[in-house]
Design a protein around this motif. Structure first.
Motif, PDB file in Angstrom:
ATOM      1  N   THR A   5     159.463  75.352  99.119  1.00  0.00           N
ATOM      2  CA  THR A   5     160.183  75.341  97.853  1.00  0.00           C
ATOM      3  C   THR A   5     160.288  76.713  97.199  1.00  0.00           C
ATOM      4  O   THR A   5     160.866  76.843  96.144  1.00  0.00           O
ATOM      5  CB  THR A   5     159.448  74.412  96.873  1.00  0.00           C
ATOM      6  OG1 THR A   5     158.076  74.792  96.865  1.00  0.00           O
ATOM      7  CG2 THR A   5     159.584  72.975  97.285  1.00  0.00           C
ATOM      8  N   THR A   6     159.695  77.701  97.822  1.00  0.00           N
ATOM      9  CA  THR A   6     159.582  78.989  97.132  1.00  0.00           C
ATOM     10  C   THR A   6     160.140  80.148  97.950  1.00  0.00           C
ATOM     11  O   THR A   6     159.512  81.174  98.084  1.00  0.00           O
ATOM     12  CB  THR A   6     158.103  79.274  96.798  1.00  0.00           C
ATOM     13  OG1 THR A   6     157.363  79.239  98.029  1.00  0.00           O
ATOM     14  CG2 THR A   6     157.532  78.249  95.848  1.00  0.00           C
ATOM     15  N   LEU A   7     161.319  79.967  98.483  1.00  0.00           N
ATOM     16  CA  LEU A   7     161.907  81.032  99.298  1.00  0.00           C
ATOM     17  C   LEU A   7     162.449  82.172  98.432  1.00  0.00           C
ATOM     18  O   LEU A   7     162.963  81.945  97.346  1.00  0.00           O
ATOM     19  CB  LEU A   7     163.045  80.465 100.147  1.00  0.00           C
ATOM     20  CG  LEU A   7     162.640  79.468 101.220  1.00  0.00           C
ATOM     21  CD1 LEU A   7     163.867  78.888 101.915  1.00  0.00           C
ATOM     22  CD2 LEU A   7     161.723  80.122 102.237  1.00  0.00           C
ATOM     23  N   SER A  45     151.006  84.510  95.862  1.00  0.00           N
ATOM     24  CA  SER A  45     151.863  83.630  95.081  1.00  0.00           C
ATOM     25  C   SER A  45     152.684  84.461  94.104  1.00  0.00           C
ATOM     26  O   SER A  45     152.376  85.631  93.863  1.00  0.00           O
ATOM     27  CB  SER A  45     150.992  82.634  94.310  1.00  0.00           C
ATOM     28  OG  SER A  45     151.789  81.822  93.470  1.00  0.00           O
ATOM     29  N   ASN A  46     153.711  83.843  93.525  1.00  0.00           N
ATOM     30  CA  ASN A  46     154.461  84.537  92.474  1.00  0.00           C
ATOM     31  C   ASN A  46     153.893  84.228  91.087  1.00  0.00           C
ATOM     32  O   ASN A  46     154.471  84.599  90.080  1.00  0.00           O
ATOM     33  CB  ASN A  46     155.957  84.179  92.528  1.00  0.00           C
ATOM     34  CG  ASN A  46     156.219  82.707  92.255  1.00  0.00           C
ATOM     35  OD1 ASN A  46     155.342  81.871  92.413  1.00  0.00           O
ATOM     36  ND2 ASN A  46     157.438  82.401  91.816  1.00  0.00           N
ATOM     37  N   ARG A  47     152.754  83.491  91.036  1.00  0.00           N
ATOM     38  CA  ARG A  47     152.055  83.325  89.762  1.00  0.00           C
ATOM     39  C   ARG A  47     150.612  83.762  89.933  1.00  0.00           C
ATOM     40  O   ARG A  47     150.112  83.830  91.067  1.00  0.00           O
ATOM     41  CB  ARG A  47     152.136  81.868  89.287  1.00  0.00           C
ATOM     42  CG  ARG A  47     151.433  80.929  90.221  1.00  0.00           C
ATOM     43  CD  ARG A  47     151.482  79.481  89.802  1.00  0.00           C
ATOM     44  NE  ARG A  47     150.885  78.665  90.848  1.00  0.00           N
ATOM     45  CZ  ARG A  47     149.578  78.455  90.994  1.00  0.00           C
ATOM     46  NH1 ARG A  47     148.717  78.958  90.125  1.00  0.00           N
ATOM     47  NH2 ARG A  47     149.108  77.744  92.004  1.00  0.00           N
ATOM     48  N   GLN A  50     158.583  83.467 102.077  1.00  0.00           N
ATOM     49  CA  GLN A  50     157.934  82.515 101.170  1.00  0.00           C
ATOM     50  C   GLN A  50     157.281  83.259 100.010  1.00  0.00           C
ATOM     51  O   GLN A  50     156.581  84.232 100.218  1.00  0.00           O
ATOM     52  CB  GLN A  50     156.840  81.743 101.905  1.00  0.00           C
ATOM     53  CG  GLN A  50     157.311  80.962 103.106  1.00  0.00           C
ATOM     54  CD  GLN A  50     157.949  79.632 102.751  1.00  0.00           C
ATOM     55  OE1 GLN A  50     157.805  79.144 101.629  1.00  0.00           O
ATOM     56  NE2 GLN A  50     158.673  79.058 103.689  1.00  0.00           N
ATOM     57  N   ARG A  51     157.489  82.735  98.812  1.00  0.00           N
ATOM     58  CA  ARG A  51     156.822  83.320  97.641  1.00  0.00           C
ATOM     59  C   ARG A  51     155.352  82.925  97.569  1.00  0.00           C
ATOM     60  O   ARG A  51     154.558  83.611  96.950  1.00  0.00           O
ATOM     61  CB  ARG A  51     157.504  82.841  96.357  1.00  0.00           C
ATOM     62  CG  ARG A  51     158.781  83.569  96.023  1.00  0.00           C
ATOM     63  CD  ARG A  51     159.160  83.264  94.565  1.00  0.00           C
ATOM     64  NE  ARG A  51     160.212  84.161  94.109  1.00  0.00           N
ATOM     65  CZ  ARG A  51     161.497  83.968  94.361  1.00  0.00           C
ATOM     66  NH1 ARG A  51     161.880  82.919  95.059  1.00  0.00           N
ATOM     67  NH2 ARG A  51     162.398  84.826  93.923  1.00  0.00           N
ATOM     68  N   VAL A  52     155.024  81.784  98.151  1.00  0.00           N
ATOM     69  CA  VAL A  52     153.668  81.240  98.043  1.00  0.00           C
ATOM     70  C   VAL A  52     153.166  80.885  99.442  1.00  0.00           C
ATOM     71  O   VAL A  52     153.787  80.073 100.122  1.00  0.00           O
ATOM     72  CB  VAL A  52     153.673  79.955  97.176  1.00  0.00           C
ATOM     73  CG1 VAL A  52     152.271  79.378  97.046  1.00  0.00           C
ATOM     74  CG2 VAL A  52     154.275  80.229  95.806  1.00  0.00           C
TER      75      VAL A  52
HETATM   76  C1  LIG Z   1     157.851  81.134  91.457  1.00  0.00           C
HETATM   77  O1  LIG Z   1     158.954  80.879  92.309  1.00  0.00           O
HETATM   78  C2  LIG Z   1     159.487  79.577  92.160  1.00  0.00           C
HETATM   79  C3  LIG Z   1     160.570  79.387  93.208  1.00  0.00           C
HETATM   80  O2  LIG Z   1     161.486  80.410  93.206  1.00  0.00           O
HETATM   81  C4  LIG Z   1     160.034  79.402  90.729  1.00  0.00           C
HETATM   82  O3  LIG Z   1     160.553  78.110  90.570  1.00  0.00           O
HETATM   83  C5  LIG Z   1     158.899  79.643  89.755  1.00  0.00           C
HETATM   84  O4  LIG Z   1     159.392  79.593  88.412  1.00  0.00           O
HETATM   85  C6  LIG Z   1     158.255  80.995  89.997  1.00  0.00           C
HETATM   86  N1  LIG Z   1     157.087  81.113  89.151  1.00  0.00           N
HETATM   87  C7  LIG Z   1     156.900  82.157  88.373  1.00  0.00           C
HETATM   88  C8  LIG Z   1     155.653  82.137  87.547  1.00  0.00           C
HETATM   89  O5  LIG Z   1     157.662  83.106  88.348  1.00  0.00           O
END
Ligand SMILES: *[C@@H]1O[C@H](CO)[C@@H](O)[C@H](O)[C@H]1NC(C)=O
Ligand SMILES: *[C@@H]1O[C@H](CO)[C@@H](O)[C@H](O)[C@H]1NC(C)=O
Ligand SMILES: *[C@@H]1O[C@H](CO)[C@@H](O)[C@H](O)[C@H]1NC(C)=O
Ligand SMILES: *[C@@H]1O[C@H](CO)[C@@H](O)[C@H](O)[C@H]1NC(C)=O
Ligand SMILES: *[C@@H]1O[C@H](CO)[C@@H](O)[C@H](O)[C@H]1NC(C)=O
Ligand SMILES: *[C@@H]1O[C@H](CO)[C@@H](O)[C@H](O)[C@H]1NC(C)=O
Ligand SMILES: *[C@@H]1O[C@H](CO)[C@@H](O)[C@H](O)[C@H]1NC(C)=O
Length: 328
Positions: A37-39, A129-131, A114-116
């Motif tokens: 879900t996090t491409l 991760s992106n968070r 993948q972001r995560v």
């Molecule tokens: C991380 O990436 C997902 C998918 O692109 C996105 O929905 C989500 O908001 C992002 N989270 C942050 C904290 O940026």
């Protein structure tokens, strides 16, 4: 989802023995997890941040005494990458950085764009991760791996295992901001000894560490000769042979009186995937030959209590001749 994947990992234990020296060359891959879900787009800022992040984790591993580090990369919060690694508590920084360096490129191959992602080896775990993931307990994507061999006296074994694991969970969580790791040995029979190791990422609070490990303990399989649970924030393993260097771990305090805990319950938690591997005695390292087969979930009685999620099982050379028996 009402089907699951069973992957059979068969190893030829009788042919290709390799010596201890060559195992150092490659960390032993166990599992990876990257939700689809996090491409990100291949030429995005996140991509370059991710590369910077992985390279800074890799450098941090070389100088790390705790076998743990976190990093972030990127100015813009929307494109920032957060990551960390955890090495097995008994490894020195040379072995730790070898594992993290492998994970640095391997994770990008296994989880492209993948972001995560999280990847586990026997020697280390690497995730990003992106968070922000620092100090946040994450036990939802656990993997259970176990040895197909059964113990002789399951009731007594599970009792001993429960006591031993509760003891090391408590000791590991008391590890402060350095390493949160503990190991223990216990006599099972006159000729069989139980060895167990538990570890949390040291950024967790003691209470989160205990919670993560208790969750792991509760989800271990019943009556098996070996098992491991891999979660992003903690992991544990037990075997009937030594698989860690006890001399490189904090020495155990005199055993505290542990109230007899309930034995680990069957797998019932949410989002558990079961993985079965052969746990090779370290003296019998061998090459792995990987075979895969896919079977429908309903044919798999012992996972019925588990959640409806794709579940992976690896069987091994220990099950040679009997993998089908094991699955049905
Ligand atoms: C991380 O990436 C997902 C998918 O692109 C996105 O929905 C989500 O908001 C992002 N989270 C942050 C904290 O940026
Ligand atoms: C991820 O996406 C790819 C391509 O769309 C698909 O083949 C794969 O099965 C997906 N994996 C998961 C775990 O959903
Ligand atoms: C990525 O590449 C596509 C075409 O290859 C281009 O349209 C897009 O603007 C690029 N995005 C970035 C962030 O460079
Ligand atoms: C790290 O551990 C490995 C394996 O035990 C050993 O061969 C190596 O010499 C150690 N390195 C250092 C710097 O202690
Ligand atoms: C272990 O026990 C289970 C259930 O009693 C049985 O189905 C399985 O075949 C046994 N495995 C081995 C390797 O003996
Ligand atoms: C385990 O057994 C050995 C001898 O068989 C004994 O020396 C040792 O004290 C026992 N350990 C424990 C924890 O009972
Ligand atoms: C996370 O990384 C930052 C920067 O490298 C460091 O200052 C901080 O101590 C680290 N936190 C933990 C819990 O390791």
């Amino acid at each position: 989802m009402n089907s699951c994947f069973i992957i059979s990992l068969c190893l030829s234990s009788s042919f290709f023995f390799i010596d201890i020296l060559s195992i150092e060359a490659a960390p032993e891959y166990l599992f990876h997890d990257c939700p689809n879900t996090t491409l990100f787009t291949p030429n995005s800022t996140y991509r370059s941040n991710l590369h910077a992040l992985l390279s800074s984790l890799s450098s941090a591993a070389a100088g790390s005494t705790d076998g743990f580090a976190n990093a972030t990369a990127g100015q813009n919060p929307l494109e920032r990458a957060y990551g960390l690694f955890l090495c097995r508590g008994d490894l020195n920084s040379t072995e730790c950085s070898r594992c993290v360096a492998t994970g640095e490129w391997d994770i990008l191959q296994r989880c492209p764009n993948q972001r995560v992602s999280t990847i586990w080896y026997d020697q280390c775990m690497l995730r990003y991760s992106n968070r922000s993931i620092l100090s946040a307990m994450e036990r939802s994507l656990d993997r259970v791996l176990y040895d197909v061999g059964n113990v002789t006296d399951p009731t007594r074994f599970m009792q001993l295992l429960g006591e031993t694991l509760n003891d090391i969970a408590t000791r590991a969580s008391a590890g402060g901001s350095g390493k949160k790791v503990a190991a223990a040995e216990a006599n099972f029979t006159s000729s069989q000894k139980l060895y167990a190791l538990a570890q949390c990422t040291p950024d967790l609070t003691a209470s989160d560490c205990v919670k993560c490990l208790q969750f792991a303990i509760a989800n271990l399989p019943q009556g098996k000769q070996g098992g491991r649970l891999l979660a992003p924030s903690c992991n544990l393993r037990y075997e009937l042979y030594p698989f860690y260097d006890a001399s490189a771990l904090p020495s155990p305090a005199p055993p505290p009186p542990v109230p007899a805990p309930p034995p680990p319950a069957p797998v019932t938690g949410p989002k558990i995937a079961c993985v079965c591997i052969a746990c090779l005695p370290p003296s019998r390292l061998s090459f792995f030959i990987i075979l895969s087969l896919i079977l429908p979930w309903p044919h798999w009685p012992w996972v019925k209590a588990a959640s409806p999620m794709a579940t992976t099982v690896w069987a091994t050379g220990l099950a040679v001749g009997a993998p089908e028996e094991f699955y049905f």
